[in-house]
Write a protein that holds these residues in place. Sequence first.
Motif, PDB file in Angstrom:
ATOM      1  N   PHE A  63      35.252  40.202  21.365  1.00  0.00           N
ATOM      2  CA  PHE A  63      34.883  38.952  20.628  1.00  0.00           C
ATOM      3  C   PHE A  63      34.634  38.341  21.890  1.00  0.00           C
ATOM      4  CE2 PHE A  63      39.367  36.893  22.807  1.00  0.00           C
ATOM      5  CZ  PHE A  63      38.595  35.772  23.555  1.00  0.00           C
ATOM      6  N   LEU A  64      33.016  37.563  21.714  1.00  0.00           N
ATOM      7  CA  LEU A  64      32.141  36.337  21.950  1.00  0.00           C
ATOM      8  C   LEU A  64      32.895  35.382  21.363  1.00  0.00           C
ATOM      9  CD1 LEU A  64      29.096  38.684  20.297  1.00  0.00           C
ATOM     10  CD2 LEU A  64      30.155  38.774  22.446  1.00  0.00           C
ATOM     11  N   LEU A  65      32.934  34.698  22.725  1.00  0.00           N
ATOM     12  CA  LEU A  65      32.831  32.843  21.797  1.00  0.00           C
ATOM     13  C   LEU A  65      32.014  31.945  23.153  1.00  0.00           C
ATOM     14  CD1 LEU A  65      35.244  31.412  21.773  1.00  0.00           C
ATOM     15  CD2 LEU A  65      36.190  31.127  23.878  1.00  0.00           C
ATOM     16  N   ALA A  66      31.534  31.174  21.927  1.00  0.00           N
ATOM     17  CA  ALA A  66      30.791  30.165  22.035  1.00  0.00           C
ATOM     18  C   ALA A  66      31.666  28.759  21.728  1.00  0.00           C
ATOM     19  CB  ALA A  66      29.433  30.313  21.478  1.00  0.00           C
ATOM     20  N   MET A  67      30.157  28.001  22.619  1.00  0.00           N
ATOM     21  CA  MET A  67      30.862  25.925  22.662  1.00  0.00           C
ATOM     22  C   MET A  67      29.760  25.186  21.803  1.00  0.00           C
ATOM     23  SD  MET A  67      32.478  23.266  22.021  1.00  0.00           S
ATOM     24  CE  MET A  67      32.663  21.459  23.266  1.00  0.00           C
ATOM     25  N   CYS A  68      29.552  24.925  20.306  1.00  0.00           N
ATOM     26  CA  CYS A  68      28.698  24.281  19.822  1.00  0.00           C
ATOM     27  C   CYS A  68      29.142  22.644  20.102  1.00  0.00           C
ATOM     28  CB  CYS A  68      28.417  25.070  18.614  1.00  0.00           C
ATOM     29  SG  CYS A  68      26.679  23.850  17.813  1.00  0.00           S
ATOM     30  N   PRO A  69      28.608  22.229  20.470  1.00  0.00           N
ATOM     31  CA  PRO A  69      29.206  20.202  20.542  1.00  0.00           C
ATOM     32  C   PRO A  69      28.871  19.779  19.520  1.00  0.00           C
ATOM     33  CG  PRO A  69      28.567  20.616  22.600  1.00  0.00           C
ATOM     34  CD  PRO A  69      27.887  21.882  22.036  1.00  0.00           C
ATOM     35  N   GLU A  70      29.878  19.586  18.678  1.00  0.00           N
ATOM     36  CA  GLU A  70      29.126  18.209  17.169  1.00  0.00           C
ATOM     37  C   GLU A  70      28.362  17.104  17.531  1.00  0.00           C
ATOM     38  OE1 GLU A  70      29.442  15.223  14.894  1.00  0.00           O
ATOM     39  OE2 GLU A  70      31.675  15.067  16.289  1.00  0.00           O
ATOM     40  N   ARG A  71      27.563  17.418  17.031  1.00  0.00           N
ATOM     41  CA  ARG A  71      26.362  16.837  16.934  1.00  0.00           C
ATOM     42  C   ARG A  71      25.870  16.381  15.498  1.00  0.00           C
ATOM     43  NH1 ARG A  71      27.538  16.022  21.960  1.00  0.00           N
ATOM     44  NH2 ARG A  71      25.939  17.200  23.611  1.00  0.00           N
ATOM     45  N   THR A  72      26.767  16.074  15.002  1.00  0.00           N
ATOM     46  CA  THR A  72      26.272  15.309  13.052  1.00  0.00           C
ATOM     47  C   THR A  72      26.559  13.764  13.164  1.00  0.00           C
ATOM     48  OG1 THR A  72      27.195  17.375  12.915  1.00  0.00           O
ATOM     49  CG2 THR A  72      27.284  15.995  10.963  1.00  0.00           C
ATOM     50  N   ALA A  73      25.209  13.676  12.853  1.00  0.00           N
ATOM     51  CA  ALA A  73      24.787  11.820  12.647  1.00  0.00           C
ATOM     52  C   ALA A  73      25.239  11.841  10.897  1.00  0.00           C
ATOM     53  CB  ALA A  73      23.391  11.628  13.012  1.00  0.00           C
ATOM     54  N   GLU A  74      26.783  10.656  10.775  1.00  0.00           N
ATOM     55  CA  GLU A  74      27.076  10.947   9.502  1.00  0.00           C
ATOM     56  C   GLU A  74      26.165   9.888   8.296  1.00  0.00           C
ATOM     57  OE1 GLU A  74      31.032   8.757   8.481  1.00  0.00           O
ATOM     58  OE2 GLU A  74      31.497  10.226  10.985  1.00  0.00           O
ATOM     59  N   GLY A  75      26.026  10.436   7.508  1.00  0.00           N
ATOM     60  CA  GLY A  75      24.842  10.260   6.512  1.00  0.00           C
ATOM     61  C   GLY A  75      23.652  10.611   6.499  1.00  0.00           C
ATOM     62  N   LYS A  76      23.153  11.656   7.491  1.00  0.00           N
ATOM     63  CA  LYS A  76      22.031  12.107   7.903  1.00  0.00           C
ATOM     64  C   LYS A  76      21.775  13.131   7.940  1.00  0.00           C
ATOM     65  CE  LYS A  76      19.727   7.924   9.856  1.00  0.00           C
ATOM     66  NZ  LYS A  76      19.129   7.603   8.281  1.00  0.00           N
TER      67      LYS A  76
END
Length: 164
Positions: free
Chosen positions: A142-155
């Motif tokens: 398998f391939l494994l990656a990390m994509c940090p959560e960078r979500t701005a609530e409401g936007k």
Amino acid sequence: MSSNVCIVGCGYVGLTLGVVLADHGFKVWGIEKNTQVVKQLNAGEPHFHEKGLKELLKKHLNKNIFFSEQMPKEKMEVFVISVGTPIDLKKKKTLMHPVVSAAKTIASHLTDGALVILRSTVPVGTTSKVVKPVLKKSKKNFLLAMCPERTAEGKSLDFFTQKS
């Protein structure tokens, strides 16, 4: 381009990612352990407010996006872990059991060549020290990656719904 994506955790990060992927033509399966949230989503009702979310959810529900408490039978090319990571305030430590549980669930459904992306808010090193050992037990490549959560609530949908 991979077409089947399984998102484990349909909270703020997972659901907004899922509807955007569905809107871009991916087939998305949202896996959520909270029965009430699954019922709400399957009725076309998000469990939080985000401008444009309800419309995108209804547009793609049961076409490009599906919700369940169980993993899909379809072969998934991509898995995204987007579960909540509570904090033990007394010990000042992130509780990793939701991430471990999601990784175990994914490991039992992995196929060779699948991509697993960790998108939960976690301490540095979680991908290699926590998720990878669980997935390796599957004996799959398998391939494994990390994509940090960078979500701005409401936007979170603004970027994807802006007209150029």
